[in-house]
Structure formats: C-alpha cells, structure tokens
Design a protein around this motif. Structure first.
Motif, PDB file in Angstrom:
ATOM      1  N   ARG A 173      -0.726  13.872   1.385  1.00 13.93           N
ATOM      2  CA  ARG A 173      -0.371  13.778   2.808  1.00 13.93           C
ATOM      3  C   ARG A 173      -0.404  15.125   3.554  1.00 13.93           C
ATOM      4  O   ARG A 173      -0.947  15.197   4.654  1.00 13.93           O
TER       5      ARG A 173
ATOM      6  N   GLY B 292       6.174  -0.836   5.398  1.00 20.22           N
ATOM      7  CA  GLY B 292       5.857  -0.152   4.147  1.00 20.22           C
ATOM      8  C   GLY B 292       6.668   1.124   4.020  1.00 20.22           C
ATOM      9  O   GLY B 292       7.666   1.205   3.310  1.00 20.22           O
ATOM     10  N   ARG B 293       6.259   2.129   4.783  1.00 23.11           N
ATOM     11  CA  ARG B 293       6.875   3.459   4.713  1.00 23.11           C
ATOM     12  C   ARG B 293       8.402   3.405   4.837  1.00 23.11           C
ATOM     13  O   ARG B 293       9.113   4.041   4.052  1.00 23.11           O
TER      14      ARG B 293
ATOM     15  N   TYR C  98      -3.152  14.893   6.420  1.00 22.55           N
ATOM     16  CA  TYR C  98      -2.642  14.665   7.780  1.00 22.55           C
ATOM     17  C   TYR C  98      -1.852  15.850   8.327  1.00 22.55           C
ATOM     18  O   TYR C  98      -1.249  15.733   9.393  1.00 22.55           O
TER      19      TYR C  98
ATOM     20  N   HIS D 294      -1.061  -4.673  14.335  1.00 23.78           N
ATOM     21  CA  HIS D 294      -0.495  -3.488  13.660  1.00 23.78           C
ATOM     22  C   HIS D 294      -1.026  -2.288  14.428  1.00 23.78           C
ATOM     23  O   HIS D 294      -2.228  -2.060  14.460  1.00 23.78           O
TER      24      HIS D 294
ATOM     25  N   LYS E 218       0.834  -1.207   0.000  1.00 24.32           N
ATOM     26  CA  LYS E 218       0.000   0.000   0.000  1.00 24.32           C
ATOM     27  C   LYS E 218       0.870   1.259   0.000  1.00 24.32           C
ATOM     28  O   LYS E 218       0.444   2.306  -0.442  1.00 24.32           O
TER      29      LYS E 218
ATOM     30  N   ASP F  57       2.838  -7.744   1.754  1.00 24.57           N
ATOM     31  CA  ASP F  57       1.622  -7.616   2.561  1.00 24.57           C
ATOM     32  C   ASP F  57       0.611  -6.817   1.750  1.00 24.57           C
ATOM     33  O   ASP F  57       0.904  -5.710   1.312  1.00 24.57           O
TER      34      ASP F  57
ATOM     35  N   GLU G  84       5.612  -6.303   8.605  1.00 30.34           N
ATOM     36  CA  GLU G  84       4.979  -5.743   7.396  1.00 30.34           C
ATOM     37  C   GLU G  84       5.367  -4.271   7.260  1.00 30.34           C
ATOM     38  O   GLU G  84       4.579  -3.389   7.585  1.00 30.34           O
TER      39      GLU G  84
ATOM     40  N   GLY H 123       4.894  -0.030  10.650  1.00 33.06           N
ATOM     41  CA  GLY H 123       4.742   1.175  11.454  1.00 33.06           C
ATOM     42  C   GLY H 123       5.978   1.996  11.699  1.00 33.06           C
ATOM     43  O   GLY H 123       5.876   3.120  12.193  1.00 33.06           O
TER      44      GLY H 123
ATOM     45  N   TYR I   9       3.126   6.298   0.301  1.00 30.35           N
ATOM     46  CA  TYR I   9       1.784   6.888   0.359  1.00 30.35           C
ATOM     47  C   TYR I   9       1.716   8.190  -0.449  1.00 30.35           C
ATOM     48  O   TYR I   9       1.022   9.124  -0.075  1.00 30.35           O
TER      49      TYR I   9
ATOM     50  N   MET J 204      -1.559   7.101  -3.342  1.00 25.89           N
ATOM     51  CA  MET J 204      -2.741   7.839  -2.871  1.00 25.89           C
ATOM     52  C   MET J 204      -3.136   8.952  -3.839  1.00 25.89           C
ATOM     53  O   MET J 204      -3.999   9.780  -3.530  1.00 25.89           O
TER      54      MET J 204
ATOM     55  N   SER K 174       1.146   3.790  12.113  1.00 27.34           N
ATOM     56  CA  SER K 174       2.182   4.087  11.131  1.00 27.34           C
ATOM     57  C   SER K 174       2.946   5.351  11.539  1.00 27.34           C
ATOM     58  O   SER K 174       2.464   6.135  12.358  1.00 27.34           O
TER      59      SER K 174
HETATM   60  N1  LLP Z   1       0.271  -3.615   8.028  1.00 30.93           N
HETATM   61  C1  LLP Z   1      -0.970  -3.138   8.143  1.00 30.93           C
HETATM   62  C2  LLP Z   1      -2.038  -4.025   8.594  1.00 30.93           C
HETATM   63  C3  LLP Z   1      -1.228  -1.782   7.841  1.00 30.93           C
HETATM   64  O1  LLP Z   1      -2.459  -1.311   7.976  1.00 30.93           O
HETATM   65  C4  LLP Z   1      -0.169  -0.932   7.424  1.00 30.93           C
HETATM   66  C5  LLP Z   1      -0.409   0.464   7.092  1.00 30.93           C
HETATM   67  C6  LLP Z   1       1.113  -1.501   7.307  1.00 30.93           C
HETATM   68  C7  LLP Z   1       1.307  -2.833   7.637  1.00 30.93           C
HETATM   69  C8  LLP Z   1       2.306  -0.685   6.858  1.00 30.93           C
HETATM   70  O2  LLP Z   1       2.573   0.333   7.745  1.00 30.93           O
HETATM   71  P1  LLP Z   1       3.902   1.247   7.588  1.00 30.93           P
HETATM   72  O3  LLP Z   1       5.104   0.344   7.827  1.00 30.93           O
HETATM   73  O4  LLP Z   1       3.893   1.792   6.239  1.00 30.93           O
HETATM   74  O5  LLP Z   1       3.749   2.276   8.638  1.00 30.93           O
HETATM   75  N2  LLP Z   1      -1.523   6.865   4.334  1.00 30.93           N
HETATM   76  C9  LLP Z   1      -0.883   7.040   5.630  1.00 30.93           C
HETATM   77  C10 LLP Z   1      -0.388   5.737   6.209  1.00 30.93           C
HETATM   78  C11 LLP Z   1      -1.457   4.680   6.333  1.00 30.93           C
HETATM   79  C12 LLP Z   1      -0.933   3.371   6.861  1.00 30.93           C
HETATM   80  C13 LLP Z   1      -1.967   2.307   6.705  1.00 30.93           C
HETATM   81  N3  LLP Z   1      -1.563   1.012   7.151  1.00 30.93           N
HETATM   82  C14 LLP Z   1       0.230   8.086   5.476  1.00 30.93           C
HETATM   83  O6  LLP Z   1       0.417   8.602   4.389  1.00 30.93           O
HETATM   84  O7  LLP Z   1       0.886   8.420   6.457  1.00 30.93           O
END
Ligand code: LLP
Length: 391
Positions: free
Chosen positions: A308, A271-272, A312, A191, A52, A71, A269, A231, A366, A370, A194
């Motif tokens: 973003r 992402g960012r 946010y 989770h 994502k 993921d 998992e 996160g 993102y 997005m 983030s």
């Molecule tokens: N796993 C699950 C179940 C999630 O919902 C997410 C992110 C991740 C992993 C990955 O998280 P990360 O490592 O990227 O923090 N659009 C927002 C962020 C939304 C995150 C949604 N879920 C932004 O631009 O800050």
C-alpha cells in the motif's frame, strides 16, 4: 475496550519467523459487534464482508460465525468463502471480467447474486445458465458518476472509470434481461470507491440512488434489492484513538437518506472497515544505517508483504515494539530492490537497533491479500491472538 496498540509480549511475538501478520481477534470481534449493533434492528439490512480485503481463513471463520454474508470478486474468493462455511445464498459476486469457470462455480454453488457490469457479460451468464438449467439472479452495477474523495487509484464511481453500466443505459439493459430466459433481475448495485471518510460522498450516492429508483419505477420496474457496496474508511493516522471505524455515522447516512421501497432489502459490502485495524505487519530490524544525515531502519518486510505505501503512497503508523528509548528520526525501508520499497520517511521512532520488532499498523485490510512473491520471497503467514497465545 481493547485498542490495537496492545500487542502480545515480545517473547510471544518472537516465536514466529518475521515478517508476518498479527491479527488482534478481540478487536475484530468488537468491530463485528459494532456493525451488528448498527444493523440488528433493521431486518432488511445485510452486510456482506468484502473478502478481497483479507481472505485469511481464521478471520473468515470469525466473520462467518458473527453472521455476516460475503462479497467476492473471483472464483478463488467464492471458493475461499465456501471453504470457510459461508452459505452460498450469502455470496454476492462482483467483478468487471468474470471468466466462464467462475460463472459456472457461482451457478453450481447457488450464490445469491451476480453483480454484472455489461451486456456481453450478462449474455454469457445466461448462456451458461441455460446450459446448466439454472437461473442467475443479477444486480446491475450502475456507475453513479459520484466522486469519492479518496486516492485516484481506488475511486470507482466516476463515468471515466471502467466499472459498471452507465445510468442512461440502465433501462435498456433491463429490457435486454427480459429477453434472457435464465436471468432474473434482482436489483441495483453501486460502489463508489474505498477509504472514504467524507460521509457526504455516501449522501450523494443516496441521492443518486433515489433518482434512479424513481426513474426505474417510471419505466415500470422495481428493484428487490439495493446494494450500496463498501468504502467506509479507517483512521490510519491515529489507530489507537479510533480502533473502530465510524459505523454509526456511516449507517446513519443510509438510514436517513436512502428511500427504500416497501419490502426492499439494503445490502452493504464492507471490507476495509471490518479488518484494517485488527491487523499489523510484524517485522524485524535487520540493520540501522546512516547515510549522511539520514538514518534508515532496514526491516525484513517489504512492499512484497505490504504494497500500500508503494502503490498508493498510503500512510501506516509504525511503532517499535521493543524499544522505549528516546525517539529519533528514521526512514523505514524494506529489502526489495525498488526505490519505492519505503514504508515511511522522516518519522519519529524510539531509538532502534538490529533485532528490534516493529509493527506496521492498520494493515489488516489489503495487506496479506495483496502480498506477492517478487524477488522470490515467501508469502507472509498470518497469526491470530489465539495462535500466539497457544504456543
Ligand atoms: N465492493 C466492491 C464492488 C469493491 O470493489 C470493493 C473494493 C468493496 C466492495 C470493498 O470496499 P472497502 O469497504 O474495502 O472500501 N487495494 C486498495 C483498495 C481497493 C478496493 C477495491 N474494491 C487499498 O489497499 O486501499
């Protein structure tokens, strides 16, 4: 080491119509290597890239080649992962509302696991699995009621959030699984949110998982896998100083505090943290306008390319790539008919004029995913270092 303030030359960047995303693939590769260096000695650790954050096929290919799993949160993401060549067994599928066709796609592909968030969802997965003569592995996404210190819109692990199954219902849900013939209980998923920079938040998640594992065992159950979600945050304010996130501190929290059982796998998992710093939104200055004592830099990218800041209040460092003149103070705004279409206010920027190229940094996560077509705009393209060099 490369940092993400090294950009191709002005001539190279000007080859493409703005606005577009530029991805520094050297930095991406270094970031992936840094994650591998932290996890390589643990053969029970598995990192699934959270698609994502960025689904650009060129980035997916690099991430897949580095040996990461993936993921997904939708059928479209599962398809993007399969198209990029990720093995189905490396796909985790999460999401609070999975449609029947998405469940079917996951079952047909033979994905690793469905991270499930409710009993009705599990019953439907079982029904479809029975119809197809397949078995679905599931992890229960437990809402651990752990507060993450981040923006309220990207906090997910509190009981008031829509995500997950309440801790108090965990055993009852597992008992229900035992009655469902085509569902196999694989483990627990979490989770908490983030852009988390306080390692204590992950520490509290570890403590909670330890408690839940004891509780599980007291009731005679065992999890084969623990999935702690993603996160880890990145430095939006000083991307040049910290182009690679604090992976050592992050993985150390889990290494030191999570009590894994014999043979148990630990899944992440992220992402960012994988893609944010390698991406910049490249945009051209349309006009510089003065209104009273305010100076506005009006660029050709807007909230449609990078939402973003508008959504946010997120901060992204902005630099003028083509001016070296003394800095002045500007608001940098987009062309969209919304007052929230502002990238930043009252920031210092080298004296700017029409035609200058601007980079909005730390936009690899993102950003492109997005983007929208609001105002009938076109979705932005994403170019890698290789694309830019090959023209
Ligand atoms: N796993 C699950 C179940 C999630 O919902 C997410 C992110 C991740 C992993 C990955 O998280 P990360 O490592 O990227 O923090 N659009 C927002 C962020 C939304 C995150 C949604 N879920 C932004 O631009 O800050």
């Amino acid at each position: 080491m490369t940092t993400n303030n090294t950009y191709p030359t002005r001539q190279a960047l000007q080859q493409f119509d703005t606005p577009y995303y530029y991805y520094d693939t050297e930095l991406l590769r270094q970031t992936l290597a840094a994650i591998k260096a932290e996890t390589a000695s643990h053969n029970n650790y598995f990192v699934h890239y959270a698609v994502k954050a960025n689904a650009n096929p060129k980035l997916l290919k690099i991430i897949k080649e580095a040996g990461f799993g993936i993921d997904c949160v939708s059928g479209g993401e599962i398809q993007a992962a399969l198209d990029a060549g990720f093995p189905a067994e490396s796909i985790m599928f999460a999401g609070v509302g999975k449609a029947d066709w998405e469940i079917e796609l996951g079952l047909d592909a033979g994905i690793c696991c469905f991270n499930i968030e409710s009993v009705p969802e599990m019953e439907i997965i079982n029904e479809i699995a029975v119809r197809k003569g397949k078995t679905a592995n599931v992890c229960l996404r437990i809402n651990p009621n752990v507060e993450a210190h981040t923006h309220a819109n990207i906090m997910t692990g509190l009981s008031e959030n829509k995500f997950g199954i309440a801790m108090t219902d965990m055993i009852d849900v597992i008992k229900r699984i035992e009655q469902l013939e085509q569902i196999h209980f694989l483990g627990l998923h979490f989770h908490i949110g983030s852009q988390i920079l306080k390692m204590d938040d992950f520490l509290r998640l570890c403590d909670r998982i330890n408690e839940l594992q004891d509780y599980l065992e007291e009731n005679g159950y065992k999890a084969e896998i623990i999935d702690v979600g993603g996160g880890l945050g990145v430095d939006y304010d000083a991307p040049e100083e910290n182009p690679i996130p604090a992976f050592n501190a992050y993985f150390d929290v889990y290494r030191k505090n999570l009590k894994l059982r014999e043979g148990q796998q630990l899944h992440f998992e992220l992402g960012r943290a994988v893609v944010a710093q390698c991406g910049s939104l490249i945009t051209k200055v349309l006009f510089v306008k003065e209104n009273g004592n305010k100076k506005f830099v009006i660029v050709d990218a807007g909230m449609t390319e990078l939402i973003r800041p508008a959504l946010y209040g997120a901060h992204h460092k902005i630099v003028n790539l083509t001016s070296t003149e003394t800095a002045e103070t500007y608001d940098v705004v987009g062309p969209i008919c919304e007052s929230s279409d502002v990238f930043d206010k009252d920031i210092p920027l080298a004296k700017t004029k029409r035609g200058d190229l601007i980079a909005i940094k730390t936009a690899g996560a993102y950003g492109e995913t997005m983007a929208s077509c609001y105002n009938c705009r076109k979705l932005p393209n994403g170019y890698t270092t290789e694309d830019i060099m090959s023209v």
